[in-house]
Design an enzyme around this catalytic site. Sequence first.
Site, short mmCIF file in Angstrom:
data_model
loop_
_atom_site.label_atom_id
_atom_site.label_comp_id
_atom_site.label_asym_id
_atom_site.label_seq_id
_atom_site.Cartn_x
_atom_site.Cartn_y
_atom_site.Cartn_z
N GLY A 120 33.63 -22.64 32.36
CA GLY A 120 34.65 -23.65 32.63
C GLY A 120 35.77 -22.97 33.41
CE LYS A 127 46.47 -18.57 24.05
NZ LYS A 127 45.18 -18.40 24.68
CB SER A 140 47.84 -27.66 26.61
OG SER A 140 47.35 -28.87 26.05
O1 PAF Z 1 45.22 -23.72 25.42
C1 PAF Z 1 46.07 -23.58 26.32
O2 PAF Z 1 46.28 -24.44 27.19
C2 PAF Z 1 46.84 -22.26 26.39
O3 PAF Z 1 46.37 -21.43 25.35
C3 PAF Z 1 48.37 -22.38 26.36
C4 PAF Z 1 48.95 -21.03 26.04
C5 PAF Z 1 48.83 -23.40 25.37
C6 PAF Z 1 48.90 -22.68 27.74
O4 PAF Z 1 48.57 -23.92 28.25
#
Ligand code: PAF
Length: 323
Positions: free
Chosen positions: A20, A197, A267
Site C-alpha cells: 500500500g 506510536k 490519517s
Molecule cells: O496512522 C497514521 O496516519 C500515522 O501513524 C499518523 C502518525 C497518525 C500520521 O497520520
Amino acid sequence: MIAMEAGGARQLKVCVIGAGAMGSLFGGYLSAAGHEVWLVDTATGHADAIARQGLRIVEPNGEERVVRPRAVTDPRSVGPCDLVLVFVKSYHTRQAAASLAPLLAPSTVVLTLQNGLGNVDALAEEVPRSHLMAGTTGQGANVLGAGRIHHAGSGETLIGELDGAPTDRLRCLVEAFTDAGLHASASNNVQGVIWAKLLVNIAINPLTAILRVRNGRLLEMPEAVEIMKEAVDEGLAVASRAGVRVPLEDPWAHVRDVARRTGDNRSSMLQDVEMGRQTEIDVINGAVVREGSRLGVATPVNLALMHLVKCLEQIPLISCLRA
Ligand code: PAF
C-alpha cells in the site's frame, strides 16, 4: 544474519509484503538506493501498474519521480530474501505470516513497522522469533492511484531487536534505511517505541476518521483536544500497569507535536474510512481497551472511540458521504 561490508550495508534483497502507501514508499526508496526490491500486493491493479510503468512517487515538494521495484501478487515467485518488510493492514498480519515461508533463509530478517499492538505476536505464530524485528515509522504516505503514491511527509523510523540487543543486523538495517533516505535509528526498547506510536494513533486516528478532518485540524477544536488527552492518559495508565517504559519525556506534548507536524496528513484511519475499508481500530484503541481490561485499568474514552469507529465501519460508503 544480514552482513555488513566495509563501507556499509551490501545490496539487500528485500520483499515488501503489503505494498500500500507505506510499503510502496519504503520499497520505492530502497529500490532507488540500489537494493533488489520486490513489492507483493494482492491488489492486482497496483502491482500490474508498477510492473508496467514503475512506481511513481510524488514527493512532499511536488516533484514526481519514477522508481522500478519489481511488483508481484504472489510471494512464492520471489525466493529467499535478506529482509522481509511487513506492511499489510494489521488484520491481515496472520494471513501474511502464513505466506512467508518461501521468503525465509536462515539469516532473513522479518521486520514489522505496522501500526498498533500485536503484530509481532501474530507474525511469531508462523515465523521463529529469531527472524523478527520490530519498529515504528513517522513517514507518511497515501495512494494516489494504481502505481502512484504521495509521500506526505518524512519522519524518523525506529527499529529494534525484540530483546533490545545491539546486533550487527540491526546496525546494517539502520544504515541501509538511512542511506536510502529513510532516516532511521536503532532502539533498545522496541516495545516502548511501539507504545509511544500507539499513544499517537489512539489520539489522532479515530478522531480524524470520525470527524473527517486532517490531523492538524484536531488541535483547533478544544473538545477534540480534550478527548485526545483523555485517550492518551488512559493509554499511559495501561502502559505503566503493563510495565512498559514509554521512551517519551512528555507523551502528551509529543502527541500534540505529531498532530501539528503531520497537520496536512489524512490519517491512515481516515483514509480507510473514506475508502470504505476496514480500519485498524482493533489493534489501536481496541488494544488499549483489551490490555486495560486484562490489567484492571479503566479505559472508557478509548472504548467509546473504538465503538464509534466500529459504527462508522458499518455505514456504507455512500451514506457516509451523504451524511
Ligand atoms: O496512522 C497514521 O496516519 C500515522 O501513524 C499518523 C502518525 C497518525 C500520521 O497520520
